[in-house]
Design a protein around this motif. Sequence first.
Motif, PDB file in Angstrom:
ATOM      1  N   THR A 100       8.324  -9.528  10.275  1.00 52.77           N
ATOM      2  CA  THR A 100       6.965  -9.090  10.601  1.00 52.77           C
ATOM      3  C   THR A 100       6.530  -8.033   9.596  1.00 52.77           C
ATOM      4  O   THR A 100       7.325  -7.242   9.115  1.00 52.77           O
ATOM      5  N   LEU A 108      -1.328  -7.650  11.436  1.00 52.30           N
ATOM      6  CA  LEU A 108       0.059  -7.994  11.702  1.00 52.30           C
ATOM      7  C   LEU A 108       0.315  -9.411  11.219  1.00 52.30           C
ATOM      8  O   LEU A 108      -0.468 -10.314  11.492  1.00 52.30           O
ATOM      9  N   LEU A 158       4.628  -8.397  19.543  1.00 53.01           N
ATOM     10  CA  LEU A 158       3.592  -7.855  18.654  1.00 53.01           C
ATOM     11  C   LEU A 158       2.212  -7.895  19.308  1.00 53.01           C
ATOM     12  O   LEU A 158       1.238  -7.426  18.729  1.00 53.01           O
ATOM     13  N   THR A 194       0.911  -4.329   2.184  1.00 55.09           N
ATOM     14  CA  THR A 194       1.896  -4.210   3.255  1.00 55.09           C
ATOM     15  C   THR A 194       2.474  -2.804   3.310  1.00 55.09           C
ATOM     16  O   THR A 194       2.941  -2.276   2.314  1.00 55.09           O
ATOM     17  N   LYS A 231       3.310  -5.237   8.634  1.00 54.19           N
ATOM     18  CA  LYS A 231       2.110  -4.549   9.085  1.00 54.19           C
ATOM     19  C   LYS A 231       1.344  -4.117   7.849  1.00 54.19           C
ATOM     20  O   LYS A 231       1.868  -3.412   6.987  1.00 54.19           O
TER      21      LYS A 231
END
Lengths: 130, 150
Positions: free
Chosen positions: B79, B87, B45, B14, B81
């Motif tokens: 969230t 995602l 997103l 991440t 990334k």
Amino acid sequence: MRIPILRLGRILLTSVQTDLTDDDAGQLQAEVLQLFHRDVADGLVLDISGLDVVDSYMARLLNETARMVRMMGGEVVLTGMHPMVALTLVEMGQEIIGIQTAIDLEAGVARLREVIHARDKRTTQGRTTP
Amino acid sequence: MHHAAQRHEPKTSTVSDRVDAIVTIKEQTDILHARSAGREVARQLGFGTVDQTRLATAISEMARNALNYGKGGTCTIVTEKGQDGRLTIRVLVEDHGPGIADVALALKPGFSSGGGLGQGLPAVRRLMDHLEIDSQPGRTTVVATMSRRP
Ligand SMILES: Nc1ncnc2c1ncn2[C@@H]1O[C@H](COP(=O)(O)OP(=O)(O)OP(=O)(O)O)[C@@H](O)[C@H]1O
Ligand SMILES: [Mg+2]
């Protein structure tokens, strides 16, 4: 919030335009059942085009409502279900089994008339003529 | 359908975490708030409408359980990334109720202690990519994630 139920002769029309809480949905169900109990209708067209989520609670409520209406001699047609909602329900394994569906209110009313007509014919045939 | 429910996404990949929404669940309308917040996060997103609907439906099940069995709780939407661009939307619903006595049993389709159909948690498992439940008296956390490549 109250969802209006319109009467078109002996057909009830109701259109859910916004997200419902469990209690709102339960209240709508109670009102519908009350009308069938008072024998003011032969059928209901329930439009759910305003619902972008139908979860297990709502699916159960819809199924139950249709079953109870039928037990009181009425018919239910469900209209306007979003394709995404239908797909999600299938994935959840919660198909709305046993409810007639149609694309929109107008088609729903036509479908309901057919179903009621077919049922009336069956019951008349079943009866012994005096 | 996402039956790869138990796949683990290593947290080390991440690169960024962001809290997108925190919704307190204490009455029925909060279930609606939580699920529309989830849908909005997914939409922003770039998740498709099918995923938006899956996510909103799963959140609805999770939030209702927190309200009905846990006397309310909190729904947090995060969230992430990943380095590879993946995602992930992570939904965490926490409550301070009595807890789930037998988690394995609670996950079985058809099991309900509250007169329901016992379809809620099985639905979350099917609609999301991963589901994890940690429960003890006084603290239950249900975490579900959905990941997509942009
Ligand atoms: N947050 C929670 N706290 C305590 N027990 C819970 C919690 N969430 C779920 N449970 C337990 O797990 C069972 C199964 O949950 P699930 O959501 O699958 O079904 P349900 O809520 O009983 O019915 P449905 O969701 O189909 O209306 C519940 O009946 C309850 O006993
Ligand atoms: Mg549930």
